[in-house]
Design an enzyme around this catalytic site. Structure first.
Site, PDB file in Angstrom:
ATOM      1  CG  ASN A  16      -2.200  -0.844   0.910  1.00  0.00           C
ATOM      2  OD1 ASN A  16      -3.042  -0.451   0.109  1.00  0.00           O
ATOM      3  ND2 ASN A  16      -2.282  -2.010   1.530  1.00  0.00           N
ATOM      4  CG  MET A  92       1.318  -5.322  11.726  1.00  0.00           C
ATOM      5  SD  MET A  92      -0.300  -5.601  10.976  1.00  0.00           S
ATOM      6  CE  MET A  92      -0.733  -7.114  11.818  1.00  0.00           C
ATOM      7  CG  HIS A 111      -9.445  -3.511   8.405  1.00  0.00           C
ATOM      8  ND1 HIS A 111      -8.497  -4.124   9.213  1.00  0.00           N
ATOM      9  CD2 HIS A 111     -10.529  -4.311   8.411  1.00  0.00           C
ATOM     10  CE1 HIS A 111      -9.015  -5.247   9.682  1.00  0.00           C
ATOM     11  NE2 HIS A 111     -10.238  -5.385   9.219  1.00  0.00           N
ATOM     12  CG  ASP A 147      -9.134  -2.265  12.171  1.00  0.00           C
ATOM     13  OD1 ASP A 147      -8.224  -1.521  11.774  1.00  0.00           O
ATOM     14  OD2 ASP A 147      -8.958  -3.466  12.433  1.00  0.00           O
ATOM     15  CD  GLN A 175     -11.047  -3.309  -6.463  1.00  0.00           C
ATOM     16  OE1 GLN A 175     -11.434  -2.139  -6.439  1.00  0.00           O
ATOM     17  NE2 GLN A 175     -10.760  -3.943  -7.584  1.00  0.00           N
TER      18      GLN A 175
HETATM   19  C1  GRF Z   1      -3.141  -4.804   3.973  1.00  0.00           C
HETATM   20  O1  GRF Z   1      -3.997  -5.872   3.694  1.00  0.00           O
HETATM   21  C2  GRF Z   1      -3.847  -3.739   4.764  1.00  0.00           C
HETATM   22  O2  GRF Z   1      -5.200  -3.625   4.443  1.00  0.00           O
HETATM   23  C3  GRF Z   1      -3.678  -4.235   6.165  1.00  0.00           C
HETATM   24  O3  GRF Z   1      -2.392  -4.801   6.221  1.00  0.00           O
HETATM   25  C4  GRF Z   1      -2.009  -5.202   4.901  1.00  0.00           C
HETATM   26  C5  GRF Z   1      -0.740  -4.480   4.598  1.00  0.00           C
HETATM   27  O4  GRF Z   1      -0.199  -4.873   3.358  1.00  0.00           O
HETATM   28  N1  GRF Z   1      -3.875  -3.173   7.118  1.00  0.00           N
HETATM   29  P1  GRF Z   1       0.994  -4.032   2.728  1.00  0.00           P
HETATM   30  O5  GRF Z   1       2.107  -3.999   3.808  1.00  0.00           O
HETATM   31  O6  GRF Z   1       0.491  -2.664   2.425  1.00  0.00           O
HETATM   32  O7  GRF Z   1       1.414  -4.788   1.531  1.00  0.00           O
END
Ligand code: GRF
Length: 203
Positions: A16, A92, A111, A147, A175
């Site tokens: 992300n 996390m 999330h 969340d 998505q």
């Molecule tokens: C994603 O699925 C996000 O929605 C969740 O943790 C994951 C992180 O993935 N909070 P990345 O580190 O962005 O690849």
């Protein structure tokens, strides 16, 4: 249009973060990633940031006497880089009062579920185990809960027969990479108005 400075907090692979870096670099959104912070030294997100010439720091929570001290250091680094919006991207940890007070209504999270269903860890597995027909992802403002903050954008994906957790997670992730930059874009262009729990998107 001026460019919004964002700070990204990540604990892991950082896909992300990459979507945000790409959208900023391609000028799809009027924003720039000013700094990336991770609570994990081995987070691939730190590598991605450095590959894009974005300052990246590991801030070790164990090096501080408590969560407040740790978050004070996060806030110091974010402010030192002029951050106006904080984006959690696979971070996390639960955000505490020091961060929330330093960036009121200016922290977003993504999330991998259609909140308020399936908060917390392993959201995709929770959705599969529950037997829902549709899963998805949510970008929301962060509050003191898990969340639980006001919802900005959501995307829906079907659960297909035979899906395992990995397949469903991959479909959702596609998505995520679309709606997170879109939510930041709306914020950067001043198009989000928060009233109570509801987020209005202005034309
Ligand atoms: C994603 O699925 C996000 O929605 C969740 O943790 C994951 C992180 O993935 N909070 P990345 O580190 O962005 O690849």
């Amino acid at each position: 249009m001026s460019v919004l400075k964002i700070g990204v907090l990540a604990s892991g692979r950082g896909s992300n973060l990459q979507a945000l870096l790409d959208a900023c670099a391609q000028r799809t959104i009027p924003a720039a990633v000013a700094v990336v912070l991770s609570d994990r030294p081995d987070a691939y997100a730190l590598v991605r940031a450095r590959q894009s010439n974005v300052p990246a720091y590991h801030v070790d929570p164990a090096a501080y006497t408590g969560k407040e001290q740790y978050e004070r250091e996060l806030v110091r680094l974010l402010q030192a880089h002029g951050v106006e919006l904080v984006c959690l991207a696979g971070y996390m940890r639960l955000v505490g009062s020091v961060m929330l007070q330093a960036f009121p209504r200016r922290i977003m999270n993504i999330h991998p579920s259609l909140l308020p269903a399936f908060p917390g860890l392993h959201a995709q597995k929770q959705a599969l185990d529950y037997g829902v027909r549709f899963a998805g992802c949510t970008v929301h403002f962060v509050d003191e809960g898990m969340d639980s903050g006001p919802i900005i954008l959501q995307a829906v994906v079907p659960v297909l027969a035979g899906d395992d957790e990995e397949q469903l997670a991959a479909r959702i992730l596609e998505q995520e990479h679309i709606i997170y930059p879109r939510a930041v874009d709306l914020f950067a262009r001043g198009k989000l108005r928060l009233e109570g729990r509801r987020v209005y998107i202005l034309d």
